[in-house]
Design a protein around this motif. Structure first.
Motif, PDB file in Angstrom:
ATOM      1  N   GLY A  18      31.664  54.575  55.844  1.00 33.90           N
ATOM      2  CA  GLY A  18      30.499  53.790  55.455  1.00 33.90           C
ATOM      3  C   GLY A  18      29.506  54.598  54.643  1.00 33.90           C
ATOM      4  N   GLU A  19      29.298  55.850  55.012  1.00 39.19           N
ATOM      5  CA  GLU A  19      28.389  56.717  54.265  1.00 39.19           C
ATOM      6  C   GLU A  19      28.865  56.886  52.822  1.00 39.19           C
ATOM      7  OE1 GLU A  19      26.520  59.846  57.462  1.00 39.19           O
ATOM      8  OE2 GLU A  19      28.619  60.110  56.881  1.00 39.19           O
ATOM      9  N   ASN A  20      30.164  57.141  52.641  1.00 36.46           N
ATOM     10  CA  ASN A  20      30.697  57.343  51.299  1.00 36.46           C
ATOM     11  C   ASN A  20      30.639  56.069  50.474  1.00 36.46           C
ATOM     12  OD1 ASN A  20      32.373  60.084  50.481  1.00 36.46           O
ATOM     13  ND2 ASN A  20      31.998  59.907  52.675  1.00 36.46           N
ATOM     14  N   LEU A  21      30.913  54.933  51.104  1.00 33.65           N
ATOM     15  CA  LEU A  21      30.846  53.688  50.355  1.00 33.65           C
ATOM     16  C   LEU A  21      29.408  53.406  49.931  1.00 33.65           C
ATOM     17  CD1 LEU A  21      32.933  50.566  50.948  1.00 33.65           C
ATOM     18  CD2 LEU A  21      30.561  50.336  50.262  1.00 33.65           C
ATOM     19  N   ALA A  22      28.456  53.638  50.835  1.00 36.06           N
ATOM     20  CA  ALA A  22      27.048  53.442  50.487  1.00 36.06           C
ATOM     21  C   ALA A  22      26.647  54.351  49.333  1.00 36.06           C
ATOM     22  CB  ALA A  22      26.169  53.718  51.711  1.00 36.06           C
ATOM     23  N   ASP A  23      27.122  55.580  49.353  1.00 34.75           N
ATOM     24  CA  ASP A  23      26.801  56.534  48.289  1.00 34.75           C
ATOM     25  C   ASP A  23      27.329  56.042  46.944  1.00 34.75           C
ATOM     26  OD1 ASP A  23      25.879  59.067  47.241  1.00 34.75           O
ATOM     27  OD2 ASP A  23      27.976  59.685  47.179  1.00 34.75           O
ATOM     28  N   GLY A  29      24.120  51.805  41.112  1.00 33.91           N
ATOM     29  CA  GLY A  29      22.862  51.110  40.909  1.00 33.91           C
ATOM     30  C   GLY A  29      22.658  49.891  41.773  1.00 33.91           C
ATOM     31  N   LEU A  30      23.405  49.797  42.880  1.00 31.78           N
ATOM     32  CA  LEU A  30      23.320  48.635  43.755  1.00 31.78           C
ATOM     33  C   LEU A  30      22.475  48.944  44.981  1.00 31.78           C
ATOM     34  CD1 LEU A  30      27.082  47.532  43.656  1.00 31.78           C
ATOM     35  CD2 LEU A  30      25.210  46.787  42.159  1.00 31.78           C
ATOM     36  N   SER A  31      21.579  48.028  45.329  1.00 34.58           N
ATOM     37  CA  SER A  31      20.803  48.193  46.563  1.00 34.58           C
ATOM     38  C   SER A  31      21.735  48.044  47.752  1.00 34.58           C
ATOM     39  CB  SER A  31      19.669  47.177  46.630  1.00 34.58           C
ATOM     40  OG  SER A  31      20.169  45.860  46.633  1.00 34.58           O
ATOM     41  N   THR A  32      21.544  48.894  48.778  1.00 33.30           N
ATOM     42  CA  THR A  32      22.537  48.982  49.852  1.00 33.30           C
ATOM     43  C   THR A  32      21.870  49.107  51.210  1.00 33.30           C
ATOM     44  OG1 THR A  32      24.056  50.094  48.344  1.00 33.30           O
ATOM     45  CG2 THR A  32      24.549  50.254  50.691  1.00 33.30           C
ATOM     46  N   ALA A  33      22.348  48.312  52.163  1.00 30.38           N
ATOM     47  CA  ALA A  33      21.946  48.430  53.565  1.00 30.38           C
ATOM     48  C   ALA A  33      23.137  48.906  54.374  1.00 30.38           C
ATOM     49  CB  ALA A  33      21.466  47.091  54.099  1.00 30.38           C
ATOM     50  N   VAL A  34      22.864  49.721  55.377  1.00 31.70           N
ATOM     51  CA  VAL A  34      23.906  50.242  56.256  1.00 31.70           C
ATOM     52  C   VAL A  34      23.533  49.921  57.696  1.00 31.70           C
ATOM     53  CG1 VAL A  34      25.183  52.291  56.990  1.00 31.70           C
ATOM     54  CG2 VAL A  34      24.380  52.121  54.626  1.00 31.70           C
ATOM     55  N   GLY A 107      18.858  56.612  49.161  1.00 31.87           N
ATOM     56  CA  GLY A 107      18.197  55.329  48.968  1.00 31.87           C
ATOM     57  C   GLY A 107      18.822  54.171  49.688  1.00 31.87           C
ATOM     58  N   ALA A 108      19.661  54.430  50.677  1.00 29.08           N
ATOM     59  CA  ALA A 108      20.250  53.350  51.479  1.00 29.08           C
ATOM     60  C   ALA A 108      19.327  53.043  52.659  1.00 29.08           C
ATOM     61  CB  ALA A 108      21.632  53.745  51.985  1.00 29.08           C
ATOM     62  N   ARG A 109      19.221  51.788  53.026  1.00 30.31           N
ATOM     63  CA  ARG A 109      18.379  51.373  54.144  1.00 30.31           C
ATOM     64  C   ARG A 109      19.233  51.271  55.400  1.00 30.31           C
ATOM     65  NH1 ARG A 109      14.079  47.928  55.858  1.00 30.31           N
ATOM     66  NH2 ARG A 109      14.130  48.172  58.135  1.00 30.31           N
ATOM     67  N   LEU A 110      18.823  51.961  56.461  1.00 25.65           N
ATOM     68  CA  LEU A 110      19.563  51.964  57.718  1.00 25.65           C
ATOM     69  C   LEU A 110      18.992  50.930  58.680  1.00 25.65           C
ATOM     70  CD1 LEU A 110      21.590  53.195  59.775  1.00 25.65           C
ATOM     71  CD2 LEU A 110      19.799  54.852  60.361  1.00 25.65           C
TER      72      LEU A 110
END
Length: 475
Positions: A18-23, A29-34, A107-110
């Protein structure tokens, strides 16, 4: 329930996958929530790769030292307390502050809590303090929830408080006697570690050998080493029941031949299941608890916005392979979001996880180490390839004799006779894990045998086995 929040991508599961996919999604350039229900960093960081290898590295170094002239007479036993303390450090003392900080840095939101699908492109999160969040994905939801250990249906096992891989890698003490049920990677690695730390180990294996997914000679080498260290190995044997009073005190395994084995702890290492039983699959027409079938971009078959990456798709249950899939899936999600055509015609392109089929590498950190990439001889033959196996005794290589006294090992390459490329390579022996990437490059790159002849190994290293294998093939 808070107001719905929109992101381009919602990732369920914050392990390495999940961390790598979010990265990769953020890099596109896509906003991402984890969303994560336990610790950011997942199984690998706290209950698998990192703590297990922290237990195994001292064991392997100790074994190598005992086989080295000038050291063997002065080597003492392992300091179990120090090894366990070192393990705790490598597992970050089961705190995820550092990895949370990394997610924030990209810049991912947890969101902490249990994430569940709630219909197309929607994820609801039940937080640890009773809070609720509703997330909507503009482009993709990625399920990266991994797998869990499976306990077989053995009478008495549930109440016996058996170890799974989690307890084995995080135990605060070394049991005097450890029974291990299962001869796969987890079973043999933990048998290696705890035997080195002082446990009397008994392995109970239903099949006829250890590490059955690798070449047969690999399991033979590992079994011989474990037995020489004092382990008892029961092959072709099953556990019919487990006895333990109130989950405390000694545990007794009753085998199918009537033998009774008593131990202080029992580790069950017999398989994995996907962690998909409580993530809302039923709301999008999928079966809860199932492995998720995907295409080579890791998109779930029949659902154009849902991706399943890592263990949950059952392609290759290895951390590094899941991270590879995450890079592929992240690139594919980014391309589709920006309406960029995917390189679907290129099987080795940026949007296809082809290595899952053709070049999966794995190191088993036993003594001796085992390392393999691609197809075994049996797998290649079953797939219909016209092949030849070329074997070489690793102890005959000069670098091996320098590595340690009494070196034992073996190498095999599986050659496709029609294309004259390598379909698979296997090594077993001390230190062979560091040989594997060269083999992975040769297999994934489909490097012709004639070109490999010009890749000159340094002397005197164990890598010189490449020259010997190629010489044996040429005759």
């Amino acid at each position: 329930m808070t107001e719905p929040v929109e992101y381009d991508v919602v990732v369920v599961g914050a392990g390495p996958v999940g961390e790598n996919l979010a990265d990769r999604a953020r890099a596109a350039g896509l906003s991402t929530a984890v969303v994560e229900s336990e610790l950011v960093g997942g199984e690998c960081s706290y209950w698998a790769c990192m703590p297990s290898k922290a237990l195994l590295r001292p064991a392997i170094a100790h074994a190598d030292a005992r086989r080295t002239t000038g050291l063997s007479q002065s080597v003492q036993g392992l300091d179990a307390e120090a090894v366990l303390a070192g393990r705790d450090g490598h597992a970050s003392h089961w705190k995820d502050d550092g990895q949370v900080g990394w997610l924030d840095s990209i810049g991912a939101r947890l969101y902490r809590g249990q994430g569940r699908l709630h219909g197309p492109k929607k994820v609801v999160v039940d937080g640890p303090e009773g809070e609720h969040h509703s997330l909507t994905a503009r482009h993709a939801v990625a399920v990266c929830t991994g797998s869990r250990a499976v306990l077989p249906d053995i009478p008495g096992l549930v109440g016996a408080k058996a170890w799974t891989s989690r307890e084995a890698t995080s135990s605060p003490r070394v049991p005097g006697r450890l029974a291990v049920v299962g001869g796969g990677v987890v079973g043999v690695e933990m048998a290696t570690a705890y035997q080195a730390l002082g446990s009397q180990v008994t392995l109970v294996v239903r099949g006829g050998g250890l590490l059955p997914r690798m070449e047969p000679f690999v399991g033979e080498h590992v079994a011989k080493s474990l037995a020489e260290g004092g382990a008892q190995i029961r092959l072709n044997t099953s556990v019919t029941s487990v006895e333990r009073s109130d989950g405390a005190g000694p545990v007794t395994l009753v085998l199918d031949d009537g033998e009774r084995i008593e131990a202080d702890e029992v580790l069950i290492a017999t398989g994995r299941a996907p962690r998909t039983d409580d993530i809302g699959l039923e709301t999008v027409g999928l079966e809860p608890g199932s492995w998720l079938s995907v295409d080579d971009s890791c998109r779930v078959e029949g659902i154009d916005w849902l991706y399943a990456v890592g263990d949950v798709n059952h392609r290759a249950l290895l951390t590094h392979q899941g991270k590879y899939q995450a890079r592929i899936a992240g690139a594919a999600i980014g391309a589709r979001a920006h309406r960029v055509p995917l390189l679907e015609s290129d099987r080795w392109g940026a949007h296809a996880a082809t290595a899952d089929h053709a070049a999966v590498p794995q190191v088993v950190f036993t003594d001796p180490e085992a390392a393999a990439v691609g197809l075994s001889l049996a797998e290649a033959e079953a797939a219909g390839h016209r092949v030849r196996a070329v074997d070489y005794d690793l102890s005959s290589v000069a670098g091996a004799s320098l590595y340690c006294d009494g070196y034992r090992g073996r190498a095999r390459m599986v050659v496709d006779l029609d294309q004259e490329i390598l379909l698979g390579v296997t090594f077993v022996g001390p230190g062979v894990g560091e040989l594997l990437h060269s083999a992975t490059v040769a297999v994934a790159g489909e490097v012709p045998i004639d070109r490999l002849w010009h890749a000159v190994p340094s002397y005197p290293t164990i890598s010189e086995v490449w020259l010997r294998l190629l010489e044996s093939y040429r005759g």
